[in-house]
Motif scaffolding. Structure first.
Motif, PDB file in Angstrom:
ATOM      1  N   LEU A  55       0.829  -1.205   0.000  1.00  0.00           N
ATOM      2  CA  LEU A  55       0.000   0.000   0.000  1.00  0.00           C
ATOM      3  C   LEU A  55       0.865   1.257   0.000  1.00  0.00           C
ATOM      4  N   GLY A  56       1.913   1.253   0.802  1.00  0.00           N
ATOM      5  CA  GLY A  56       2.798   2.410   0.856  1.00  0.00           C
ATOM      6  C   GLY A  56       3.487   2.676  -0.465  1.00  0.00           C
ATOM      7  N   THR A  57       3.956   1.621  -1.118  1.00  0.00           N
ATOM      8  CA  THR A  57       4.651   1.779  -2.398  1.00  0.00           C
ATOM      9  C   THR A  57       3.714   2.305  -3.479  1.00  0.00           C
ATOM     10  N   ILE A  58       2.511   1.765  -3.533  1.00  0.00           N
ATOM     11  CA  ILE A  58       1.539   2.228  -4.533  1.00  0.00           C
ATOM     12  C   ILE A  58       1.187   3.689  -4.294  1.00  0.00           C
ATOM     13  N   ALA A  59       0.978   4.060  -3.033  1.00  0.00           N
ATOM     14  CA  ALA A  59       0.626   5.445  -2.708  1.00  0.00           C
ATOM     15  C   ALA A  59       1.722   6.414  -3.137  1.00  0.00           C
ATOM     16  N   VAL A  60       2.973   6.020  -2.957  1.00  0.00           N
ATOM     17  CA  VAL A  60       4.094   6.878  -3.358  1.00  0.00           C
ATOM     18  C   VAL A  60       4.133   7.042  -4.878  1.00  0.00           C
ATOM     19  N   ILE A  61       3.966   5.957  -5.583  1.00  0.00           N
ATOM     20  CA  ILE A  61       4.042   6.015  -7.046  1.00  0.00           C
ATOM     21  C   ILE A  61       2.955   6.905  -7.620  1.00  0.00           C
ATOM     22  N   VAL A  62       1.752   6.815  -7.062  1.00  0.00           N
ATOM     23  CA  VAL A  62       0.636   7.615  -7.602  1.00  0.00           C
ATOM     24  C   VAL A  62       0.539   8.976  -6.916  1.00  0.00           C
ATOM     25  N   ARG A  63       1.523   9.299  -6.058  1.00  0.00           N
ATOM     26  CA  ARG A  63       1.645  10.612  -5.406  1.00  0.00           C
ATOM     27  C   ARG A  63       0.480  10.925  -4.486  1.00  0.00           C
ATOM     28  N   GLN A  64       0.079   9.972  -3.667  1.00  0.00           N
ATOM     29  CA  GLN A  64      -1.058  10.164  -2.768  1.00  0.00           C
ATOM     30  C   GLN A  64      -0.695   9.757  -1.338  1.00  0.00           C
ATOM     31  N   GLU A  65       0.428  10.256  -0.858  1.00  0.00           N
ATOM     32  CA  GLU A  65       0.874   9.891   0.484  1.00  0.00           C
ATOM     33  C   GLU A  65      -0.075  10.408   1.563  1.00  0.00           C
ATOM     34  N   ILE A  66      -0.497  11.670   1.440  1.00  0.00           N
ATOM     35  CA  ILE A  66      -1.397  12.230   2.449  1.00  0.00           C
ATOM     36  C   ILE A  66      -2.753  11.534   2.404  1.00  0.00           C
ATOM     37  N   VAL A  67      -3.214  11.215   1.211  1.00  0.00           N
ATOM     38  CA  VAL A  67      -4.490  10.501   1.086  1.00  0.00           C
ATOM     39  C   VAL A  67      -4.385   9.123   1.746  1.00  0.00           C
ATOM     40  N   LEU A  68      -3.256   8.454   1.589  1.00  0.00           N
ATOM     41  CA  LEU A  68      -3.048   7.179   2.274  1.00  0.00           C
ATOM     42  C   LEU A  68      -3.102   7.382   3.785  1.00  0.00           C
ATOM     43  N   PHE A  69      -2.509   8.465   4.265  1.00  0.00           N
ATOM     44  CA  PHE A  69      -2.530   8.795   5.687  1.00  0.00           C
ATOM     45  C   PHE A  69      -3.967   8.981   6.172  1.00  0.00           C
ATOM     46  N   ILE A  70      -4.792   9.613   5.347  1.00  0.00           N
ATOM     47  CA  ILE A  70      -6.199   9.833   5.702  1.00  0.00           C
ATOM     48  C   ILE A  70      -6.965   8.517   5.694  1.00  0.00           C
ATOM     49  N   MET A  71      -6.880   7.787   4.581  1.00  0.00           N
ATOM     50  CA  MET A  71      -7.644   6.547   4.451  1.00  0.00           C
ATOM     51  C   MET A  71      -7.188   5.500   5.461  1.00  0.00           C
ATOM     52  N   GLY A  72      -5.907   5.497   5.777  1.00  0.00           N
ATOM     53  CA  GLY A  72      -5.375   4.549   6.757  1.00  0.00           C
ATOM     54  C   GLY A  72      -5.366   5.106   8.160  1.00  0.00           C
ATOM     55  N   GLY A  73      -6.349   5.945   8.488  1.00  0.00           N
ATOM     56  CA  GLY A  73      -6.402   6.568   9.805  1.00  0.00           C
ATOM     57  C   GLY A  73      -6.398   5.567  10.944  1.00  0.00           C
ATOM     58  N   VAL A  74      -7.055   4.433  10.757  1.00  0.00           N
ATOM     59  CA  VAL A  74      -7.061   3.392  11.794  1.00  0.00           C
ATOM     60  C   VAL A  74      -5.646   2.872  12.018  1.00  0.00           C
ATOM     61  N   PHE A  75      -4.917   2.632  10.942  1.00  0.00           N
ATOM     62  CA  PHE A  75      -3.529   2.188  11.070  1.00  0.00           C
ATOM     63  C   PHE A  75      -2.689   3.240  11.799  1.00  0.00           C
ATOM     64  N   VAL A  76      -2.925   4.501  11.459  1.00  0.00           N
ATOM     65  CA  VAL A  76      -2.160   5.600  12.057  1.00  0.00           C
ATOM     66  C   VAL A  76      -2.422   5.685  13.554  1.00  0.00           C
ATOM     67  N   VAL A  77      -3.693   5.651  13.930  1.00  0.00           N
ATOM     68  CA  VAL A  77      -4.050   5.771  15.350  1.00  0.00           C
ATOM     69  C   VAL A  77      -3.534   4.571  16.145  1.00  0.00           C
ATOM     70  N   GLU A  78      -3.614   3.385  15.561  1.00  0.00           N
ATOM     71  CA  GLU A  78      -3.093   2.198  16.241  1.00  0.00           C
ATOM     72  C   GLU A  78      -1.586   2.344  16.506  1.00  0.00           C
ATOM     73  N   THR A  79      -0.874   2.860  15.528  1.00  0.00           N
ATOM     74  CA  THR A  79       0.570   3.053  15.687  1.00  0.00           C
ATOM     75  C   THR A  79       0.874   4.121  16.728  1.00  0.00           C
ATOM     76  N   LEU A  80       0.151   5.226  16.663  1.00  0.00           N
ATOM     77  CA  LEU A  80       0.352   6.304  17.631  1.00  0.00           C
ATOM     78  C   LEU A  80       0.057   5.831  19.051  1.00  0.00           C
ATOM     79  N   SER A  81      -0.939   4.961  19.211  1.00  0.00           N
ATOM     80  CA  SER A  81      -1.268   4.470  20.549  1.00  0.00           C
ATOM     81  C   SER A  81      -0.101   3.698  21.154  1.00  0.00           C
ATOM     82  N   VAL A  82       0.590   2.933  20.323  1.00  0.00           N
ATOM     83  CA  VAL A  82       1.759   2.188  20.811  1.00  0.00           C
ATOM     84  C   VAL A  82       2.890   3.151  21.169  1.00  0.00           C
ATOM     85  N   MET A  83       3.141   4.119  20.298  1.00  0.00           N
ATOM     86  CA  MET A  83       4.222   5.079  20.545  1.00  0.00           C
ATOM     87  C   MET A  83       3.957   5.888  21.812  1.00  0.00           C
ATOM     88  N   LEU A  84       2.733   6.356  21.983  1.00  0.00           N
ATOM     89  CA  LEU A  84       2.390   7.138  23.169  1.00  0.00           C
ATOM     90  C   LEU A  84       2.458   6.292  24.436  1.00  0.00           C
TER      91      LEU A  84
END
Length: 361
Positions: free
Chosen positions: A278-307
């Motif tokens: 998913l990360g590689t495809i998002a980079v190629i099609v230039r949609q990194e921020i959109v991936l960050f938005i759509m993968g919000g659950v992944f982001v929050v799960e990661t942040l919960s571990v870091m915090l």
């Protein structure tokens, strides 16, 4: 493979020209991945069970998880087999983007495979050390970033695009693009891996995000659509729609076996690979921020571990009852199915927000 065959047959039978359409091949890729997974899945699960490749359960986790002990893991190998075979059948094998995404997916899958193998077969609870895992992820991530950076044809293909704002993009330059690509690939891979803790929790968001990225890939690779919607035109990127179809099909089929109560778990072999894809495809099609938005659950799960880790190290106190976040809600009294379905619903809404950036600019 089948594309080349259809092109050869089309010289005499014009009906075979229909296989030249990316949209058709993406649909066929989804269906093919589904069929392969349904055919291979039961046998693979039986083999994993026979080899006693069972999942270990954390002692400090929710008590409801203890019944999961011994459930076969490393089922992500089924997803990788389906994606690989399907891609080789329906994608344009002369397309460089197809090969880089496939290589990154399999390379991260290999890292996950070794980690899972050491955990469940050699009974080493640590698997690969964190440093070794991060090192090999970095090797693959950096090499992929260099390849993508130096295979671009236009400066616009390395710009940082801001969604919802028309014609706002920031040139990154080669070094900036490589650094960003590395963090997107490695970060997404680990984020999906952290989310993969409940039956079906990680795979359905992956399917939804993969399908949405397929739409972005098709637009980016289409000269007319990309110009109309204000996206940089990236020749060849449209072919990634086929891989996205394969990811969606393989993921849906795996969910058939991974839905509660799971017959098999994905393991690192699947989670690391799918996140990297998913990360590689998002980079190629230039949609990194959109991936960050759509993968919000992944982001929050990661942040919960870091915090959680940072808080405990600094104050000896925990912010959450348990990290990642899905375990926190379980310990608060949510049933496993409630957590999973609610996280799916959140992801669906976030994917729709991401797709709205196609026009809301």
């Amino acid at each position: 493979m089948l594309l080349e065959l259809s092109q050869w047959l089309a010289k005499d039978i014009r009906a075979f020209n229909v296989f030249g359409y990316i949209t058709l091949r993406a649909v066929l890729a989804c269906l093919t991945a589904l069929v392969i997974s349904f055919l291979v899945g039961p046998a693979m699960i039986r083999r994993l069970t026979a080899y006693k490749i069972g999942q270990a359960v954390r002692d400090d986790g929710p008590q409801s998880h203890f019944i999961k002990a011994g459930t076969p893991t490393m089922g992500g190998a089924l997803i990788l087999v389906s994606i690989t075979v399907t891609t080789l059948l329906w994608a344009d094998l002369g397309n460089r983007f197809v090969w880089i995404v496939l290589w990154v997916t399999l390379a991260f899958g290999a890292i996950g495979w070794v980690d899972d193998w050491r955990k469940v077969v050699r009974r080493n609870p640590k698997g690969i050390s964190a440093k070794a895992k991060f090192f090999w992820q970095s090797v693959v991530g950096v090499s992929a970033a260099f390849y993508i950076a130096f295979s671009t044809n236009l400066p616009a293909q390395t710009e940082f695009i801001v969604p919802f704002v028309k014609q706002v993009a920031y040139p990154l330059g080669a070094i900036g693009f490589i650094v960003m690509t590395y963090f997107v690939i490695v970060g997404t891979s680990n984020a999906v891996n952290l989310t993969d803790g409940l039956d079906g929790l990680a795979i359905m968001p992956t399917v939804m995000i993969g399908g949405a990225l397929g739409i972005f890939a098709y637009v980016a690779g289409h000269a007319v659509f990309s110009k109309y919607l204000g996206f940089p035109y990236i020749p060849g990127a449209g072919e990634l729609t086929v891989i996205c179809g394969a990811i969606a099909g393989a993921g849906l089929a795996f969910l058939w076996f991974n839905a509660y109560p799971a017959e098999v778990f994905m393991g690192d072999v699947g989670a690391l690979a799918l996140g990297a894809a998913l990360g590689t495809i998002a980079v190629i099609v230039r949609q990194e921020i959109v991936l960050f938005i759509m993968g919000g659950v992944f982001v929050v799960e990661t942040l919960s571990v870091m915090l959680q880790v940072a808080s405990f190290k600094l104050t000896r106190r925990r912010i959450f009852r348990m990290a990642p976040l899905h375990h926190h809600y379980e310990l608060k009294g949510w049933k496993e199915n409630q957590v999973v379905v609610r996280f799916w619903i959140i992801t669906m809404m976030l994917v729709l927000v991401g797709l709205s950036t196609l026009k809301l600019r």
